[in-house]
Design a protein around this motif. Structure first.
Motif, short mmCIF file in Angstrom:
data_model
loop_
_atom_site.label_atom_id
_atom_site.label_comp_id
_atom_site.label_asym_id
_atom_site.label_seq_id
_atom_site.Cartn_x
_atom_site.Cartn_y
_atom_site.Cartn_z
N ILE A 113 35.44 34.68 -35.73
CA ILE A 113 35.57 34.65 -34.27
C ILE A 113 37.04 34.64 -33.88
N ASP A 114 37.86 33.84 -34.60
CA ASP A 114 39.30 33.78 -34.31
C ASP A 114 39.96 35.13 -34.56
N ILE A 115 39.52 35.84 -35.60
CA ILE A 115 40.07 37.16 -35.89
C ILE A 115 39.77 38.12 -34.74
N GLN A 116 38.53 38.12 -34.27
CA GLN A 116 38.15 39.03 -33.18
C GLN A 116 38.98 38.74 -31.93
N ARG A 117 39.18 37.50 -31.63
CA ARG A 117 39.98 37.15 -30.45
C ARG A 117 41.43 37.56 -30.62
N ALA A 118 42.00 37.32 -31.83
CA ALA A 118 43.41 37.66 -32.08
C ALA A 118 43.63 39.16 -32.05
N VAL A 119 42.75 39.91 -32.69
CA VAL A 119 42.91 41.37 -32.76
C VAL A 119 42.61 42.01 -31.42
N GLY A 120 41.59 41.52 -30.73
CA GLY A 120 41.19 42.13 -29.47
C GLY A 120 42.16 41.90 -28.34
N SER A 121 43.05 40.93 -28.48
CA SER A 121 43.94 40.58 -27.38
C SER A 121 45.32 41.23 -27.50
N ARG A 122 45.49 42.14 -28.44
CA ARG A 122 46.82 42.72 -28.64
C ARG A 122 46.74 44.13 -29.18
N THR A 123 47.88 44.79 -29.22
CA THR A 123 48.01 46.10 -29.85
C THR A 123 49.02 45.99 -30.97
N PHE A 124 49.09 47.04 -31.81
CA PHE A 124 49.90 46.96 -33.01
C PHE A 124 50.84 48.16 -33.11
N GLY A 125 52.01 47.91 -33.68
CA GLY A 125 52.98 48.98 -33.90
C GLY A 125 53.74 49.35 -32.65
N ASP A 126 54.73 50.24 -32.82
CA ASP A 126 55.57 50.67 -31.70
C ASP A 126 54.78 51.48 -30.68
N PHE A 127 53.69 52.12 -31.10
CA PHE A 127 52.91 52.95 -30.19
C PHE A 127 51.79 52.16 -29.50
N GLY A 128 51.68 50.87 -29.79
CA GLY A 128 50.66 50.04 -29.14
C GLY A 128 49.25 50.46 -29.48
N VAL A 129 48.97 50.54 -30.79
CA VAL A 129 47.65 50.97 -31.25
C VAL A 129 46.65 49.81 -31.13
N ALA A 130 45.54 50.05 -30.46
CA ALA A 130 44.47 49.05 -30.37
C ALA A 130 43.52 49.23 -31.54
N LEU A 131 43.15 48.12 -32.16
CA LEU A 131 42.28 48.17 -33.35
C LEU A 131 41.06 47.29 -33.14
N ALA A 132 39.94 47.73 -33.67
CA ALA A 132 38.70 46.95 -33.62
C ALA A 132 38.30 46.60 -35.05
N THR A 133 37.89 45.36 -35.24
CA THR A 133 37.59 44.87 -36.58
C THR A 133 36.10 44.63 -36.74
N ARG A 134 35.57 45.08 -37.89
CA ARG A 134 34.17 44.78 -38.26
C ARG A 134 34.19 43.74 -39.37
#
Length: 495
Positions: free
Chosen positions: A384-405
């Motif tokens: 649950i903490d992973i989903q919240r952490a990943v879903g609330s931000r983007t990654f890299g200089d291009f601001g890539v949004a990622l979804a985790t399974r």
């Protein structure tokens, strides 16, 4: 940094002064003898003999002994070429002084036999004993004075050149034995010779000379003997304290040519081994979770199979292949590293261990090899903490949004080292591991983000709010399995 010319000159001058310091002691003994025996008329001969041999000639011999060491300090020769001279410097210096002392005192004690003087001639027994006792005493005094200087010299070479003694010709036991004998036995031997050689006023005078000479000589010798024995041990003790406080970068100067020096060398080797092991652990920890590395190292590499109840968690990035198509390799790696760092923190915070990074995902475990008593709840909370952490931000200089399974399963797990030859890997095996991996993949079909097995759901009790998703068939299992997904919006009220 190499030594300067001024420092080299100071080291040489100090050695020559220490090597010829016996002249000062000899002069004091001569003056005591002249004062108590009243033989002032002959003092110029006795003092002159000391000046010529124990000062001038000894200075010349000592300069030659130090010459190879000076060449090394000036960068003209290698350390290996002067190791033997360094190790033997005390014995060579003392041997030269011993020979000169024998000649000087043979001359002094025999003077009344062949020159007319007010000094009374000694008996043959007193002549032999006194000559031998003083020769041994001068030899011993010089040996320990130069041994004390050797500690300073070796410490300087270690600090400036990083070199340590590797040859050891001295014997701690023999040094201690000689020191005790010279300090305790030689004065008694001299007095015993007087008792059997003289009587009356002459006996009193000779014993008085012996006692006064012994008091001065023993006091000075004891000072340098104690320094010579204790300094290497004190340096070694300081090094041990550093290691005990956690400093594995310490390296101790070898300042003794005997067993104490050998022990110091072995101490340095031991610390180097500990330092290497720590480097291996740190390096190992970069590729294997620190707790896994610590477990394997604690077992001395033996991580044979064991079975324990654990919860397994698999993660993967949804649509990662598509994302990778429009990012350069360096950008892709940067995004992935930033993402994995975000995922790793909740796992570790909740007591999990990341066993392996698998491309864009990872394989984590709870309760093996690191103990985690409430491992099922810890794994779900981490998800649950992973989903919240990943879903609330983007990654890299291009601001890539990622979804985790994420797939989670609890049950018996086999842990151990597998591989062949020199290539081994600590891994977890079993149906629980396979099911967690299948559940992670199943998220794609069901459009979910977290799937947990019945065993994990049961182990969590009422801690979380779960939504049942019915039963499904998974590859590798003949029967249908019940699957659930936690509701992250309800988990706080249910906890």
């Amino acid at each position: 940094m190499s030594a300067t010319a001024t420092e080299i000159a100071a080291l040489r001058r100090r050695y020559l002064l220490m090597a010829t310091s016996i002249f000062v002691l000899d002069l004091a003994i001569t003056l005591i003898f002249s004062a108590l025996s009243g033989a002032w008329a002959n003092s110029w001969r006795t003092i002159g003999a000391g000046v010529i041999l124990l000062l001038a000639f000894n200075w010349t011999i000592s300069s030659r002994l130090f010459a190879p060491i000076q060449d090394y300090l000036e960068g003209k020769t290698s350390f290996d070429s002067i190791q033997r001279r360094l190790t033997q410097l005390p014995i060579l210096s003392a041997a030269g002084v011993g020979i000169m002392a024998f000649i000087v005192w043979s001359f002094r004690l025999s003077t009344p036999w062949w020159i007319e003087t007010s000094q009374l001639p000694p008996t043959i027994a007193d002549f032999i004993v006194a000559d031998l006792v003083l020769t041994v005493f001068y030899f011993t005094f010089t040996y320990f004075v130069i041994s004390d200087y050797l500690a300073t010299l070796c410490g300087f070479i270690f600090d400036r050149y990083g070199e340590n003694l590797g040859l050891f010709f001295g014997s701690y036991r023999q040094k201690l034995m000689v020191a005790l004998l010279v300090i305790s036995i030689t004065p008694l031997a001299a007095i015993m010779a007087e008792l059997y050689s003289y009587e009356g006023e002459r006996l009193h005078s000779e014993i008085l000379v012996d006692v006064a000479t012994a008091a001065l000589g023993v006091a000075l010798s004891a000072y340098f003997i104690v320094r010579s024995f204790l300094r290497p041990l004190r340096i070694l003790s300081d090094g041990m304290e550093e290691v005990a406080s956690g400093n594995l970068e310490v390296r101790v100067a070898v300042t003794s040519n005997d067993e104490a020096g050998e022990v110091t060398t072995r101490f340095n080797a031991m610390v180097e081994g500990l330092r290497e092991r720590e480097r291996i652990r740190e390096t190992f920890g970069r590729y294997v979770d620190e707790s896994v590395a610590a477990t394997i190292l604690a077992r001395r590499g033996d991580a044979s199979g064991e079975v324990a109840e654990a919860t397994i968690l698999f993660t993967d990035i949804a649509g990662f292949t598509t994302i990778a198509e429009y990012l350069s390799p360096s950008e892709l790696v940067a995004v992935l590293n930033e993402y994995l760092g975000t995922v790793l923190e909740p796992i570790r915070r909740n007591g999990g261990v990341v066993n392996t990074f698998i491309g864009d995902g990872l394989f984590a475990s709870f309760n093996m090899p690191l103990a985690c008593p409430d491992h099922a709840c810890a794994a779900v909370q981490a998800a649950i903490d992973i989903q919240r952490a990943v879903g609330s931000r983007t990654f890299g200089d291009f601001g890539v949004a990622l979804a985790t399974r994420i797939g989670i399963s609890s049950g018996p797990v086999i842990g151990g080292s597998v591989g062949a030859g020199q290539r081994m890997s600590y891994t977890l095996l079993g149906d629980t591991v396979n099911l967690a991996a299948r559940l992670e993949v199943l998220n794609k079909e069901l459009g979910t983000r977290i799937l947990v097995s019945q065993s994990t759901r049961d182990a969590c009790g009422e801690r979380f709010a779960f939504t049942p998703l019915g039963t499904v068939g998974v590859r590798g299992r003949s029967e249908q399995i019940a699957i659930f997904t936690p509701d992250p919006n309800l988990q706080e009220t249910a906890s």
